[in-house]
Each structure stands twice: as C-alpha cells, then as structure tokens.
Design a protein around this motif. Structure first.
Motif, PDB file in Angstrom:
ATOM      1  N   ASP A  16       2.796   5.100   3.520  1.00 19.35           N
ATOM      2  CA  ASP A  16       3.089   4.103   2.484  1.00 19.35           C
ATOM      3  C   ASP A  16       2.212   2.871   2.731  1.00 19.35           C
ATOM      4  OD1 ASP A  16       4.350   2.436   4.423  1.00 19.35           O
ATOM      5  OD2 ASP A  16       6.323   3.236   3.948  1.00 19.35           O
ATOM      6  N   GLU A  17       2.312   1.910   1.847  1.00 27.08           N
ATOM      7  CA  GLU A  17       1.432   0.742   1.928  1.00 27.08           C
ATOM      8  C   GLU A  17       1.595  -0.030   3.237  1.00 27.08           C
ATOM      9  OE1 GLU A  17      -0.168  -2.582  -1.141  1.00 27.08           O
ATOM     10  OE2 GLU A  17       1.995  -2.286  -1.097  1.00 27.08           O
ATOM     11  N   SER A  32      -3.191  -4.411  -1.419  1.00 27.22           N
ATOM     12  CA  SER A  32      -2.914  -4.556  -2.849  1.00 27.22           C
ATOM     13  C   SER A  32      -4.081  -5.223  -3.568  1.00 27.22           C
ATOM     14  CB  SER A  32      -1.631  -5.363  -3.043  1.00 27.22           C
ATOM     15  OG  SER A  32      -1.359  -5.533  -4.402  1.00 27.22           O
ATOM     16  N   ARG A  35      -7.018  -2.845  -3.807  1.00 25.78           N
ATOM     17  CA  ARG A  35      -6.805  -1.842  -4.862  1.00 25.78           C
ATOM     18  C   ARG A  35      -7.063  -2.434  -6.238  1.00 25.78           C
ATOM     19  NH1 ARG A  35      -2.088  -0.807  -2.330  1.00 25.78           N
ATOM     20  NH2 ARG A  35      -0.917  -1.767  -4.012  1.00 25.78           N
ATOM     21  N   SER A  36      -6.492  -3.598  -6.486  1.00 20.25           N
ATOM     22  CA  SER A  36      -6.564  -4.172  -7.833  1.00 20.25           C
ATOM     23  C   SER A  36      -7.958  -4.692  -8.182  1.00 20.25           C
ATOM     24  CB  SER A  36      -5.521  -5.282  -8.006  1.00 20.25           C
ATOM     25  OG  SER A  36      -5.797  -6.358  -7.144  1.00 20.25           O
ATOM     26  N   PHE A  44      -6.555   6.148  -2.634  1.00 24.81           N
ATOM     27  CA  PHE A  44      -5.095   6.069  -2.564  1.00 24.81           C
ATOM     28  C   PHE A  44      -4.509   6.946  -3.653  1.00 24.81           C
ATOM     29  CE2 PHE A  44      -6.367   2.718  -5.449  1.00 24.81           C
ATOM     30  CZ  PHE A  44      -5.426   2.756  -6.458  1.00 24.81           C
ATOM     31  N   LYS A  46      -1.253   7.303  -6.395  1.00 23.46           N
ATOM     32  CA  LYS A  46      -0.199   6.587  -7.107  1.00 23.46           C
ATOM     33  C   LYS A  46       0.795   7.636  -7.591  1.00 23.46           C
ATOM     34  CE  LYS A  46       0.707   2.529  -9.130  1.00 23.46           C
ATOM     35  NZ  LYS A  46       1.762   1.784  -8.718  1.00 23.46           N
ATOM     36  N   ARG A  49       5.695   4.493  -9.092  1.00 20.58           N
ATOM     37  CA  ARG A  49       5.430   3.126  -8.649  1.00 20.58           C
ATOM     38  C   ARG A  49       4.975   3.067  -7.196  1.00 20.58           C
ATOM     39  NH1 ARG A  49      10.661  -0.136 -10.328  1.00 20.58           N
ATOM     40  NH2 ARG A  49       9.304  -1.920 -10.595  1.00 20.58           N
ATOM     41  N   MET A  50       5.028   4.209  -6.535  1.00 21.51           N
ATOM     42  CA  MET A  50       4.675   4.250  -5.112  1.00 21.51           C
ATOM     43  C   MET A  50       3.171   4.427  -4.919  1.00 21.51           C
ATOM     44  SD  MET A  50       7.725   6.643  -3.594  1.00 21.51           S
ATOM     45  CE  MET A  50       7.165   8.065  -4.523  1.00 21.51           C
ATOM     46  N   VAL A  51       2.658   3.794  -3.879  1.00 19.93           N
ATOM     47  CA  VAL A  51       1.258   3.942  -3.483  1.00 19.93           C
ATOM     48  C   VAL A  51       1.257   4.614  -2.120  1.00 19.93           C
ATOM     49  CG1 VAL A  51      -0.859   2.712  -2.869  1.00 19.93           C
ATOM     50  CG2 VAL A  51       0.565   1.893  -4.751  1.00 19.93           C
ATOM     51  N   ARG A  52       0.401   5.616  -1.966  1.00 19.57           N
ATOM     52  CA  ARG A  52       0.301   6.338  -0.699  1.00 19.57           C
ATOM     53  C   ARG A  52      -1.164   6.468  -0.311  1.00 19.57           C
ATOM     54  NH1 ARG A  52       4.793   5.033  -0.650  1.00 19.57           N
ATOM     55  NH2 ARG A  52       6.653   6.300  -0.485  1.00 19.57           N
ATOM     56  N   TYR A  53      -1.406   6.443   0.989  1.00 21.02           N
ATOM     57  CA  TYR A  53      -2.744   6.601   1.546  1.00 21.02           C
ATOM     58  C   TYR A  53      -2.732   7.783   2.504  1.00 21.02           C
ATOM     59  CZ  TYR A  53      -3.646   1.829  -0.048  1.00 21.02           C
ATOM     60  OH  TYR A  53      -3.811   0.701  -0.812  1.00 21.02           O
TER      61      TYR A  53
END
Length: 73
Positions: A16-17, A32, A35-36, A44, A46, A49-53
């Motif tokens: 997770d983040e 964050s 990413r943006s 990553f 998506k 709503r979850m972001v995973r690496y």
C-alpha cells in the motif's frame, strides 16, 4: 524450483502507499505528489480508491536511479 516461486512471489508483493513510502524512505504524501504530477515513472496500480505498488517495481526504480559519481542533485 519451489524456492524460486516463493522468492518471485515475495518480490511481486503489492504494497500500500504507506508501505511503499516506507520502502523508499519518503512520505506517503510525496508518493501522492509524484503520482499526480508524473514527476517520476514509478508504476502503480489503482484498484478502486486504493493505490498499490509492486515491491519489484520499487526496487527496479531505485536501482535505475543508482549513481557511482556525479552531482548529488
């Protein structure tokens, strides 16, 4: 062969983040922003709503940034 499968599974572990930020020694907020803004090509996933690496992607990204000499910036 079984040990190789275990090692591969560990390398491809999804973080997770917060875990990913800890792995890279940056804050979750920094990830964050990266990413943006697209500042770094750090893959990553998506999921809703979850972001995973992927751990192996983080390690590859770090390795690509290794320098043996030159400016620090």
């Amino acid at each position: 062969m079984a040990q190789r499968t275990v090692v591969t599974a560990q390398l491809d572990e999804l973080l997770d983040e917060k875990q990913a930020a800890n792995h890279l020694t940056v804050s979750p907020g920094t990830l964050s922003v990266w990413r943006s803004t697209g500042r770094y090509a750090l893959p990553f996933f998506k999921v809703g709503r979850m972001v995973r690496y992927r751990r192996s992607d983080l390690d590859a990204w770090l390795e690509a940034r290794a320098r043996s000499s030159g400016a620090t910036a």
